[in-house]
Design a protein around this motif. Structure first.
Motif, PDB file in Angstrom:
ATOM      1  N   THR A 183       9.077  11.792  -6.217  1.00 43.31           N
ATOM      2  CA  THR A 183       9.672  11.069  -5.089  1.00 43.31           C
ATOM      3  C   THR A 183       9.372   9.571  -5.166  1.00 43.31           C
ATOM      4  OG1 THR A 183       9.530  13.007  -3.680  1.00 43.31           O
ATOM      5  CG2 THR A 183       9.736  10.889  -2.580  1.00 43.31           C
ATOM      6  N   GLY A 184       8.112   9.229  -5.457  1.00 41.73           N
ATOM      7  CA  GLY A 184       7.722   7.823  -5.492  1.00 41.73           C
ATOM      8  C   GLY A 184       8.445   7.042  -6.578  1.00 41.73           C
ATOM      9  N   TYR A 185       8.621   7.678  -7.722  1.00 44.40           N
ATOM     10  CA  TYR A 185       9.334   7.047  -8.834  1.00 44.40           C
ATOM     11  C   TYR A 185      10.767   6.705  -8.413  1.00 44.40           C
ATOM     12  CZ  TYR A 185      11.556   6.840 -13.479  1.00 44.40           C
ATOM     13  OH  TYR A 185      12.276   6.468 -14.583  1.00 44.40           O
TER      14      TYR A 185
ATOM     15  N   PHE B 237       0.828  -1.204   0.000  1.00 48.10           N
ATOM     16  CA  PHE B 237       0.000   0.000   0.000  1.00 48.10           C
ATOM     17  C   PHE B 237       0.861   1.252   0.000  1.00 48.10           C
ATOM     18  CE2 PHE B 237      -1.758   3.433   2.612  1.00 48.10           C
ATOM     19  CZ  PHE B 237      -2.812   3.818   1.806  1.00 48.10           C
ATOM     20  N   PHE B 238       1.849   1.299   0.883  1.00 49.25           N
ATOM     21  CA  PHE B 238       2.666   2.508   0.987  1.00 49.25           C
ATOM     22  C   PHE B 238       3.490   2.744  -0.284  1.00 49.25           C
ATOM     23  CE2 PHE B 238       2.158   1.713   5.647  1.00 49.25           C
ATOM     24  CZ  PHE B 238       1.426   2.865   5.890  1.00 49.25           C
ATOM     25  N   ARG B 239       3.961   1.623  -0.867  1.00 52.62           N
ATOM     26  CA  ARG B 239       4.741   1.742  -2.094  1.00 52.62           C
ATOM     27  C   ARG B 239       3.877   2.348  -3.193  1.00 52.62           C
ATOM     28  NH1 ARG B 239       7.060  -3.796  -2.429  1.00 52.62           N
ATOM     29  NH2 ARG B 239       5.101  -4.131  -3.493  1.00 52.62           N
ATOM     30  N   LEU B 240       2.656   1.846  -3.299  1.00 50.55           N
ATOM     31  CA  LEU B 240       1.765   2.313  -4.358  1.00 50.55           C
ATOM     32  C   LEU B 240       1.322   3.747  -4.115  1.00 50.55           C
ATOM     33  CD1 LEU B 240       0.628   1.122  -6.895  1.00 50.55           C
ATOM     34  CD2 LEU B 240      -1.466   0.591  -5.665  1.00 50.55           C
ATOM     35  N   ALA B 241       1.022   4.079  -2.853  1.00 48.29           N
ATOM     36  CA  ALA B 241       0.521   5.423  -2.537  1.00 48.29           C
ATOM     37  C   ALA B 241       1.553   6.481  -2.912  1.00 48.29           C
ATOM     38  CB  ALA B 241       0.174   5.520  -1.062  1.00 48.29           C
ATOM     39  N   SER B 242       2.831   6.204  -2.645  1.00 49.30           N
ATOM     40  CA  SER B 242       3.832   7.220  -2.953  1.00 49.30           C
ATOM     41  C   SER B 242       4.140   7.260  -4.451  1.00 49.30           C
ATOM     42  CB  SER B 242       5.110   6.980  -2.152  1.00 49.30           C
ATOM     43  OG  SER B 242       5.567   5.681  -2.371  1.00 49.30           O
ATOM     44  N   PHE B 243       3.868   6.144  -5.135  1.00 53.94           N
ATOM     45  CA  PHE B 243       4.151   6.109  -6.580  1.00 53.94           C
ATOM     46  C   PHE B 243       3.008   6.725  -7.395  1.00 53.94           C
ATOM     47  CE2 PHE B 243       4.231   3.920 -10.730  1.00 53.94           C
ATOM     48  CZ  PHE B 243       5.496   4.288 -11.143  1.00 53.94           C
ATOM     49  N   LEU B 244       1.811   6.744  -6.801  1.00 56.55           N
ATOM     50  CA  LEU B 244       0.630   7.203  -7.527  1.00 56.55           C
ATOM     51  C   LEU B 244       0.807   8.577  -8.193  1.00 56.55           C
ATOM     52  CD1 LEU B 244      -1.990   5.829  -8.129  1.00 56.55           C
ATOM     53  CD2 LEU B 244      -3.035   6.960  -6.161  1.00 56.55           C
ATOM     54  N   PRO B 245       1.417   9.562  -7.511  1.00 55.00           N
ATOM     55  CA  PRO B 245       1.575  10.872  -8.174  1.00 55.00           C
ATOM     56  C   PRO B 245       2.319  10.800  -9.502  1.00 55.00           C
ATOM     57  CG  PRO B 245       2.002  11.100  -5.848  1.00 55.00           C
ATOM     58  CD  PRO B 245       1.838   9.622  -6.098  1.00 55.00           C
ATOM     59  N   TYR B 246       3.209   9.795  -9.661  1.00 52.44           N
ATOM     60  CA  TYR B 246       3.932   9.676 -10.923  1.00 52.44           C
ATOM     61  C   TYR B 246       2.971   9.401 -12.074  1.00 52.44           C
ATOM     62  CZ  TYR B 246       6.902   7.883 -14.601  1.00 52.44           C
ATOM     63  OH  TYR B 246       7.495   7.676 -15.811  1.00 52.44           O
ATOM     64  N   ALA B 247       1.848   8.720 -11.756  1.00 58.17           N
ATOM     65  CA  ALA B 247       0.876   8.394 -12.801  1.00 58.17           C
ATOM     66  C   ALA B 247       0.070   9.625 -13.227  1.00 58.17           C
ATOM     67  CB  ALA B 247      -0.068   7.294 -12.316  1.00 58.17           C
TER      68      ALA B 247
ATOM     69  N   TRP C  35       6.587  16.189  -5.210  1.00 56.02           N
ATOM     70  CA  TRP C  35       5.394  15.351  -5.054  1.00 56.02           C
ATOM     71  C   TRP C  35       5.307  14.346  -6.204  1.00 56.02           C
ATOM     72  CZ3 TRP C  35       0.718  14.987  -7.941  1.00 56.02           C
ATOM     73  CH2 TRP C  35      -0.331  14.337  -7.288  1.00 56.02           C
TER      74      TRP C  35
END
Lengths: 320, 301
Positions: free
Chosen positions: A196-198, A133-143, A193
């Motif tokens: 960072t996830g990427y 969940f945490f991995r996906l949540a931080s990566f979501l902004p890249y999408a 924002w």
């Protein structure tokens, strides 16, 4: 697979003949056709869309359009290799844009990568739950496309209705997102924002490659989680950090979408020459193509030099 | 903890045991700290998206009133029909344009990257090093720098206001070639190609029927990343497409936004922003395992 084909290469040393020569000739022809079939379309378009623009911009930057004072005669194109570059290095707006992006990179890139590294270490920590969940949540902004992200944040910032300032109101704090001093950091926040996830995913992937025995051994020796992170995990992801840093520096040089979206509501804090790309584009808008080309060339060279120097500096540490 | 694994045939059980062991090894305090930090960062990443989601469901015109963090009346369907009504439904035309530019561009880029990457990984030829060097250098040059010269070149050959001006640069992906090369080198064994040759198959047939399926995970990644990259590219379409019926959704929305809520209500920009990011979020969620594998392959090598 490579051996049969290199046998057909005339430069390759003669091998013990296992095959009749006729077959070798057929393979040579085959290689050329295959080469054209597999590589042809890419090479042709690559040349047209990547190499030609570089050549075009470089050549174009060496010319100047001269108009007669009264504009009665047609403008003439003259070869004057230094004119545009001299103009750029005397152009305060362009130099300010370069300096602004330089400052942006120096502050934003380490901040973002520190955040990405911290997140990757936290999610990698043994005591973390809900890693997926945490991995996906931080990566979501890249999408979210850069322009859309900037639009959403412009709603977050907009002076009358900012939900952030609404939340902070009871505390008596109001953030001036668009003031001359802070607008650059408002832009930096959008970029942080988004990316960072990427970067976190790339660093996290490198963390997964550390052999379990190494971590287990360190633990047996009584190393704390923080010590393991500092002495084993961070050195292990050094390569990934260098890679993400280079891509982030390149990304900073391209800064365009976010400031452009904020420009109309910034009340003048974001000028039309806020970043070098915006500056070059406003030269195009003014019809001065040759000057725009020169600005692009300067930016490309600056980025190339910076990436190279950064690579050199970080590689020296490896050898020591 | 590996000693607890007695039967290698039950990996999920082994993983569960390892997880339980990890939990026992950590203190409640440390997991509390880790969880708190992760929750704070997640709030930061999800806050603007949550605001967007809440705003779109509010009745039209109330997007910027209230706290912005909680629902307040329901107007989702009304908002969507207003979006459709604005300027004869041009928003959906923009969405279609974006999907077409990105779909065709990414498909072309994936196919060309697969072929060029396979060539670089599996054949020896003169100029191979130079070609790969050029590809790597192109990955490292800011792509946006090509945009201005491309615009000037396209105006000279009369490609302004032509979808080809957006599509042609989109179907070249140096990063895709790089990724395909890395993946082809790992995933397509030379013996299999050799076996295909002995069976008398042509090089292209071997590529199409043997190598391509083996490279599929990398190809999905290349497609996805190129799709996002084209969707993200704002400057090029904004410069080469003046006709608003040809524009992709990002250019259209920024145009609406720049109208300062005079010609187009700001609320409509909010609704349009959410709708425009839905396809990408769905694509990322659906293709998770592919992009994660792809990013790892690209990052580690």
């Amino acid at each position: 697979m490579t051996t049969t084909l290199s046998a057909a290469d005339p430069a390759a040393p003669p091998r013990q003949e296992a095959r009749p020569p006729r077959r070798r000739r057929r393979e040579t022809a085959l290689t050329k056709r295959t080469l054209l079939l597999f590589g042809g379309p890419f090479v042709a378009l690559f040349a047209a869309m990547y190499i030609a623009p570089i050549v075009y911009a470089t050549v174009s930057s060496l010319y100047v359009v001269k108009r007669s004072g009264l504009g009665l005669t047609a403008p003439t194109k003259e070869f004057d290799p230094l004119h545009n570059f001299a103009q750029a290095f005397g152009d305060h707006d362009f130099l300010a844009a370069l300096g602004r992006v330089g400052l942006f990179a120096v502050v934003q890139v380490p901040l973002m990568l520190g955040l990405a590294l911290g997140l990757a270490l936290l999610i990698d920590a043994k005591s973390a739950r809900g890693k997926g969940f945490f991995r996906l949540a931080s990566f979501l902004p890249y999408a979210i496309p850069g322009v859309s992200a900037a639009l959403v944040w412009s709603f977050m910032y907009s002076s009358g209705s900012s939900p952030i300032n609404n939340l902070l109101e009871p505390l008596g704090i109001q953030i001036p997102f668009f003031s001359g001093g802070s607008v650059l950091w408002s832009v930096a926040n959008i970029v942080t924002w988004s990316w960072t996830g990427y970067n976190m995913i790339i660093i996290y992937s490198a963390l997964q490659l550390i052999p379990g025995e190494v971590l287990e051994a360190a633990k047996m020796d009584g190393a704390s989680a923080l010590r393991i992170a500092w002495n084993i995990k961070i050195p292990a992801v050094r390569g990934s950090l260098v890679l993400t840093a280079v891509f982030s520096i390149i990304g900073s040089a391209q800064l365009y979408n976010e400031p452009t979206v904020l420009q109309p509501i910034s009340g003048g804090s974001v000028s039309s020459t806020f970043t070098p790309i915006m500056s070059a584009q406003s030269a195009v808008a003014a019809g001065n193509y040759h000057y725009a080309a020169a600005q692009s060339v300067i930016l490309a060279v600056a980025v190339g030099v910076l990436s190279f120097v950064f690579f050199k500096l970080t590689n020296r540490g490896d050898k020591a | 903890m590996s000693t607890t694994v007695t039967r290698p045939a039950a990996p999920s059980k082994a993983r569960r045991t390892a997880k339980a062991a990890a939990r026992r090894e950590t203190t409640a305090a440390s997991s509390g700290v880790v969880l708190t930090l992760l929750l704070i960062s997640t709030a930061y990443f999800l806050f603007p998206l949550w605001w967007l989601l809440v705003s779109v469901t509010k009745p039209f015109g109330r997007q910027f009133s209230g706290s912005g963090l909680w629902f307040d009346g329901f107007g989702l369907f009304d908002n969507l029909s207003r979006l459709t009504a604005q300027s004869d439904g041009i928003f959906w035309r923009w969405m279609l344009n974006s999907v077409l530019y990105c779909g065709i561009g990414a498909l072309g880029a994936t196919l060309m990257s697969a072929m060029a990457g396979y060539l670089l990984a599996k054949y020896e030829f003169r100029g191979k090093g130079a070609l790969f060097g050029a590809v790597l250098a192109a990955v490292l040059v800011p792509k946006i720098l090509f945009t201005l010269p491309l615009y000037l070149m396209f105006s000279e050959v009369g490609l302004i206001n032509n979808p080809l001006a957006v599509l042609l640069p989109s179907i070249v992906s140096p990063f895709g070639v790089y990724l395909a090369r890395v993946f082809a080198a790992q995933a397509v064994p030379g013996e299999v190609i050799e076996a295909g040759r002995l069976d008398g198959a042509g090089e292209f047939r071997i590529f199409r029927t043997i190598a391509l399926p083996m490279m599929l995970p990398a190809l999905v990644t290349i497609f996805l990343f190129q799709f996002v990259e084209i969707w993200n590219n704002y400057l090029l379409p904004a410069m080469v497409l003046g006709d608003d019926r040809l524009q992709p959704v990002t250019v259209g929305l920024v145009g609406w936004n720049a109208a300062h809520g005079v010609a187009v209500p700001a609320s409509l920009v909010v609704v349009g922003s959410l709708v425009s990011v839905v396809p990408l979020i769905v694509a990322f969620l659906a293709l998770q395992r592919f992009w994660r594998a792809g990013m790892t392959a690209g990052a580690v090598k």
